[in-house]
Design a protein around this motif. Structure first.
Motif, PDB file in Angstrom:
ATOM      1  N   LEU A  51       0.822  -1.206   0.000  1.00 12.58           N
ATOM      2  CA  LEU A  51       0.000   0.000   0.000  1.00 12.58           C
ATOM      3  C   LEU A  51       0.855   1.255   0.000  1.00 12.58           C
ATOM      4  CD1 LEU A  51      -2.548  -1.040   2.777  1.00 12.58           C
ATOM      5  CD2 LEU A  51      -2.749  -1.382   0.298  1.00 12.58           C
ATOM      6  N   ALA A  52       0.316   2.309  -0.595  1.00 11.50           N
ATOM      7  CA  ALA A  52       0.906   3.632  -0.397  1.00 11.50           C
ATOM      8  C   ALA A  52       0.896   3.941   1.090  1.00 11.50           C
ATOM      9  CB  ALA A  52       0.124   4.685  -1.171  1.00 11.50           C
ATOM     10  N   ALA A  53       1.938   4.669   1.551  1.00  9.30           N
ATOM     11  CA  ALA A  53       2.115   4.878   2.987  1.00  9.30           C
ATOM     12  C   ALA A  53       2.532   6.314   3.245  1.00  9.30           C
ATOM     13  CB  ALA A  53       3.161   3.913   3.533  1.00  9.30           C
ATOM     14  N   ALA A  54       1.762   7.007   4.100  1.00  9.17           N
ATOM     15  CA  ALA A  54       1.999   8.423   4.365  1.00  9.17           C
ATOM     16  C   ALA A  54       2.430   8.638   5.807  1.00  9.17           C
ATOM     17  CB  ALA A  54       0.736   9.237   4.081  1.00  9.17           C
ATOM     18  N   LEU A  55       3.543   9.353   5.980  1.00  7.50           N
ATOM     19  CA  LEU A  55       3.964   9.832   7.286  1.00  7.50           C
ATOM     20  C   LEU A  55       3.249  11.149   7.552  1.00  7.50           C
ATOM     21  CD1 LEU A  55       5.903   9.665   9.753  1.00  7.50           C
ATOM     22  CD2 LEU A  55       7.534  11.005   8.391  1.00  7.50           C
ATOM     23  N   LEU A  56       2.635  11.278   8.732  1.00  7.99           N
ATOM     24  CA  LEU A  56       1.889  12.483   9.108  1.00  7.99           C
ATOM     25  C   LEU A  56       2.696  13.264  10.135  1.00  7.99           C
ATOM     26  CD1 LEU A  56      -1.711  10.993   9.463  1.00  7.99           C
ATOM     27  CD2 LEU A  56      -0.465  11.678   7.394  1.00  7.99           C
ATOM     28  N   LEU A 139       4.777   8.685   1.038  1.00  9.27           N
ATOM     29  CA  LEU A 139       4.223  10.032   1.024  1.00  9.27           C
ATOM     30  C   LEU A 139       4.506  10.690   2.373  1.00  9.27           C
ATOM     31  CD1 LEU A 139       0.682   8.980  -0.265  1.00  9.27           C
ATOM     32  CD2 LEU A 139       2.652   9.623  -1.669  1.00  9.27           C
ATOM     33  N   ILE A 140       4.482  12.028   2.394  1.00 12.19           N
ATOM     34  CA  ILE A 140       4.558  12.770   3.650  1.00 12.19           C
ATOM     35  C   ILE A 140       3.508  13.871   3.602  1.00 12.19           C
ATOM     36  CG2 ILE A 140       5.994  14.054   5.272  1.00 12.19           C
ATOM     37  CD1 ILE A 140       8.464  12.928   3.976  1.00 12.19           C
ATOM     38  N   ALA A 141       2.736  13.973   4.680  1.00 15.39           N
ATOM     39  CA  ALA A 141       1.757  15.048   4.824  1.00 15.39           C
ATOM     40  C   ALA A 141       2.039  15.767   6.136  1.00 15.39           C
ATOM     41  CB  ALA A 141       0.332  14.495   4.817  1.00 15.39           C
ATOM     42  N   GLY A 142       2.250  17.080   6.073  1.00 14.48           N
ATOM     43  CA  GLY A 142       2.569  17.846   7.263  1.00 14.48           C
ATOM     44  C   GLY A 142       1.679  19.054   7.413  1.00 14.48           C
ATOM     45  N   HIS A 143       1.278  19.332   8.645  1.00 17.12           N
ATOM     46  CA  HIS A 143       0.413  20.471   8.948  1.00 17.12           C
ATOM     47  C   HIS A 143       1.219  21.556   9.648  1.00 17.12           C
ATOM     48  CE1 HIS A 143      -2.632  22.494  11.730  1.00 17.12           C
ATOM     49  NE2 HIS A 143      -2.992  22.855  10.520  1.00 17.12           N
ATOM     50  N   SER A 144       1.139  22.796   9.155  1.00 15.55           N
ATOM     51  CA  SER A 144       1.774  23.955   9.785  1.00 15.55           C
ATOM     52  C   SER A 144       3.291  23.757   9.819  1.00 15.55           C
ATOM     53  CB  SER A 144       1.163  24.164  11.174  1.00 15.55           C
ATOM     54  OG  SER A 144       1.502  25.424  11.693  1.00 15.55           O
ATOM     55  N   GLU A 145       3.929  23.791  10.994  1.00 17.48           N
ATOM     56  CA  GLU A 145       5.362  23.498  11.057  1.00 17.48           C
ATOM     57  C   GLU A 145       5.666  22.139  10.445  1.00 17.48           C
ATOM     58  OE1 GLU A 145       8.060  24.176  14.745  1.00 17.48           O
ATOM     59  OE2 GLU A 145       7.623  22.012  14.722  1.00 17.48           O
ATOM     60  N   LEU A 148       6.802  22.380   6.869  1.00 14.60           N
ATOM     61  CA  LEU A 148       8.231  22.634   6.708  1.00 14.60           C
ATOM     62  C   LEU A 148       9.020  21.353   6.948  1.00 14.60           C
ATOM     63  CD1 LEU A 148      10.810  24.310   6.449  1.00 14.60           C
ATOM     64  CD2 LEU A 148      10.506  24.982   8.849  1.00 14.60           C
ATOM     65  N   ASN A 149       8.671  20.613   7.999  1.00 17.84           N
ATOM     66  CA  ASN A 149       9.391  19.375   8.277  1.00 17.84           C
ATOM     67  C   ASN A 149       9.182  18.339   7.183  1.00 17.84           C
ATOM     68  OD1 ASN A 149      10.499  20.399  10.607  1.00 17.84           O
ATOM     69  ND2 ASN A 149       8.926  19.550  11.955  1.00 17.84           N
ATOM     70  N   ALA A 150       8.016  18.352   6.545  1.00 19.13           N
ATOM     71  CA  ALA A 150       7.809  17.460   5.405  1.00 19.13           C
ATOM     72  C   ALA A 150       8.810  17.763   4.296  1.00 19.13           C
ATOM     73  CB  ALA A 150       6.378  17.599   4.878  1.00 19.13           C
ATOM     74  N   LEU A 151       9.079  19.047   4.066  1.00 18.78           N
ATOM     75  CA  LEU A 151      10.092  19.423   3.071  1.00 18.78           C
ATOM     76  C   LEU A 151      11.479  18.987   3.507  1.00 18.78           C
ATOM     77  CD1 LEU A 151       8.880  23.031   2.188  1.00 18.78           C
ATOM     78  CD2 LEU A 151       8.832  21.043   0.666  1.00 18.78           C
ATOM     79  N   LEU A 152      11.816  19.225   4.769  1.00 24.62           N
ATOM     80  CA  LEU A 152      13.155  18.893   5.263  1.00 24.62           C
ATOM     81  C   LEU A 152      13.398  17.393   5.239  1.00 24.62           C
ATOM     82  CD1 LEU A 152      13.201  21.401   8.238  1.00 24.62           C
ATOM     83  CD2 LEU A 152      14.774  21.466   6.289  1.00 24.62           C
ATOM     84  N   VAL A 153      12.412  16.619   5.655  1.00 20.09           N
ATOM     85  CA  VAL A 153      12.554  15.162   5.625  1.00 20.09           C
ATOM     86  C   VAL A 153      12.508  14.658   4.190  1.00 20.09           C
ATOM     87  CG1 VAL A 153      11.486  12.971   6.313  1.00 20.09           C
ATOM     88  CG2 VAL A 153      11.611  14.875   7.947  1.00 20.09           C
ATOM     89  N   ALA A 165       2.164  16.564   0.896  1.00 22.58           N
ATOM     90  CA  ALA A 165       0.994  17.410   1.163  1.00 22.58           C
ATOM     91  C   ALA A 165       1.406  18.429   2.218  1.00 22.58           C
ATOM     92  CB  ALA A 165      -0.181  16.581   1.646  1.00 22.58           C
ATOM     93  N   LEU A 166       1.490  19.689   1.814  1.00 19.03           N
ATOM     94  CA  LEU A 166       1.919  20.777   2.695  1.00 19.03           C
ATOM     95  C   LEU A 166       0.654  21.532   3.085  1.00 19.03           C
ATOM     96  CD1 LEU A 166       5.004  21.967   0.591  1.00 19.03           C
ATOM     97  CD2 LEU A 166       4.854  20.078   2.254  1.00 19.03           C
ATOM     98  N   ILE A 167       0.165  21.260   4.280  1.00 23.82           N
ATOM     99  CA  ILE A 167      -1.146  21.710   4.729  1.00 23.82           C
ATOM    100  C   ILE A 167      -0.969  22.938   5.616  1.00 23.82           C
ATOM    101  CG2 ILE A 167      -3.226  21.033   5.975  1.00 23.82           C
ATOM    102  CD1 ILE A 167      -2.304  18.064   5.352  1.00 23.82           C
ATOM    103  N   ALA A 168      -1.385  24.109   5.115  1.00 22.92           N
ATOM    104  CA  ALA A 168      -1.155  25.371   5.825  1.00 22.92           C
ATOM    105  C   ALA A 168       0.286  25.431   6.315  1.00 22.92           C
ATOM    106  CB  ALA A 168      -2.135  25.534   6.985  1.00 22.92           C
ATOM    107  N   PRO A 169       1.267  25.273   5.404  1.00 19.90           N
ATOM    108  CA  PRO A 169       2.649  25.040   5.831  1.00 19.90           C
ATOM    109  C   PRO A 169       3.365  26.302   6.295  1.00 19.90           C
ATOM    110  CG  PRO A 169       2.570  25.223   3.451  1.00 19.90           C
ATOM    111  CD  PRO A 169       1.128  25.292   3.937  1.00 19.90           C
ATOM    112  N   GLN A 170       4.305  26.132   7.215  1.00 18.53           N
ATOM    113  CA  GLN A 170       5.205  27.237   7.562  1.00 18.53           C
ATOM    114  C   GLN A 170       5.971  27.616   6.314  1.00 18.53           C
ATOM    115  OE1 GLN A 170       7.828  26.647  10.946  1.00 18.53           O
ATOM    116  NE2 GLN A 170       9.252  28.191  10.185  1.00 18.53           N
ATOM    117  N   ASP A 171       5.849  28.869   5.892  1.00 22.01           N
ATOM    118  CA  ASP A 171       6.424  29.283   4.617  1.00 22.01           C
ATOM    119  C   ASP A 171       7.435  30.413   4.756  1.00 22.01           C
ATOM    120  OD1 ASP A 171       4.456  31.066   5.432  1.00 22.01           O
ATOM    121  OD2 ASP A 171       3.847  31.578   3.397  1.00 22.01           O
TER     122      ASP A 171
END
Length: 327
Positions: A51-56, A139-145, A148-153, A165-171
């Protein structure tokens, strides 16, 4: 270093005909020698399927695997996100960030911001190692900070995630975000000349901090002074955090990565009008603007707790997840 994995089956649903039931597993992993705990949700699936697998990834502060800061705040943001992705047949892993969850385990003494990135990277490796995971559909989905961590990881792990998925991400840099948020509150609460004076003091404090010079809070309102005194006490950690400019990280995202970015027009934490530098740095991003939606992905004015995720957000998430959906 990453160390895998202790797992305990904690929940299951009735299996569909000829298939395996949805399950939740408790996983323990280690980062920087410290144990961390989380929940793996595996949707109902055919035996042997990968299965596809997303880190939250959660937002700032001591936020737990469900997206809560107990006892004060319980929006269940990540638990609801896991449920939504599970309905698309995507497995998820969410974990207790340092300082949260039953253990309330603090980060290593003297750690910089990278400790949170390493914890998230260890969680990603844990998810990758699960027998149900398709390593080509990480996959990686991150909310707020967590955005940003989704990008870094996502720009440091292997395999690279197929989607972000960058959800209301720190920009923005963290001190620029704090200045904007506090400034908006001052503008709303004070006469213009007083708000301007307080904002100028904040601008000066940030410039002195970034230059490595002594900072002072003289002339600031007591509540504002208290905030910046607390920030000064976290100097080494704050400096490592403030050094990160999210668009610089976004430029490292590989072409071909499927990227969702959301912003809510009622979100004072990550206003839509600050996003363009981040969007321009991303390869083929897909921005979804959520009218009237706040930072917790609710309609403006809704209580923080006991609310479902906004239908407009769920539609955007479902569209992003479509290539990996098992439904």
């Amino acid at each position: 270093m990453h160390s895998l994995i202790v797992a305990t089956l904690v929940a299951a649903t009735v299996a569909p005909a000829g298939g395996l039931p949805a399950t939740d597993r408790e996983l323990t992993f280690r980062a920087d020698g410290i144990a961390a705990h989380g929940t793996l949700h595996v949707p109902a699936h055919r035996p042997g399927a990968r299965l596809a697998a997303a880190l939250l990834l959660p937002g700032s502060g001591p936020t737990d695997r469900n997206g809560n800061q107990l006892p004060a705040l319980r929006p269940d943001t990540l638990a609801l996100l896991a449920d939504a992705l599970g309905r698309d047949g995507i497995m998820t892993f969410r974990f207790d960030k340092y300082g949260s969850g039953p253990a309330h385990t603090p980060p290593p003494a003297g750690a910089d911001y990278g400790v949170f990135v390493r914890q998230a990277a260890a969680a990603y490796a844990t998810l990758r190692a699960q027998p149900e995971t398709n390593p080509a559909a990480m996959l990686i989905a991150g909310h707020s900070e967590g955005g940003l961590n989704a990008l870094l990881v996502g720009t440091s792990v292997w395999p690279r995630p197929a989607g972000l998925a960058l959800i209301a991400p720190q920009d923005q840099r963290i001190l620029d975000m704090i200045a904007a948020q506090v400034g908006a509150q001052l503008d709303a609460a004070l006469p213009p000349e007083q708000a301007l004076a307080q904002n100028q003091l904040i601008t000066t404090w940030i410039a002195e901090f970034r230059a490595g010079r002594p900072t002072g809070t003289e002339g600031m309102l007591p509540s504002i002074a208290g905030l910046f005194e607390t920030l000064a006490a976290q100097g080494a950690f704050l400096r490592s955090d403030d050094a990160i400019y999210p668009p610089d990280v976004a430029r490292k995202v590989p072409r071909g990565t499927r990227v969702l970015v959301t912003c809510g027009t009622a979100d004072p934490n990550v206003p839509c009008d600050t996003l363009p530098p981040l969007l321009q740095a991303l390869p083929g991003e897909h921005l979804v603007t959520l009218d009237g939606i706040d930072h917790l992905l609710h309609p403006a004015g809704s209580p923080a707790e006991g609310q479902p995720l906004a239908p407009a957000f769920l539609a955007a998430l479902h569209q992003w997840a479509r290539p990996w959906s098992a439904r």
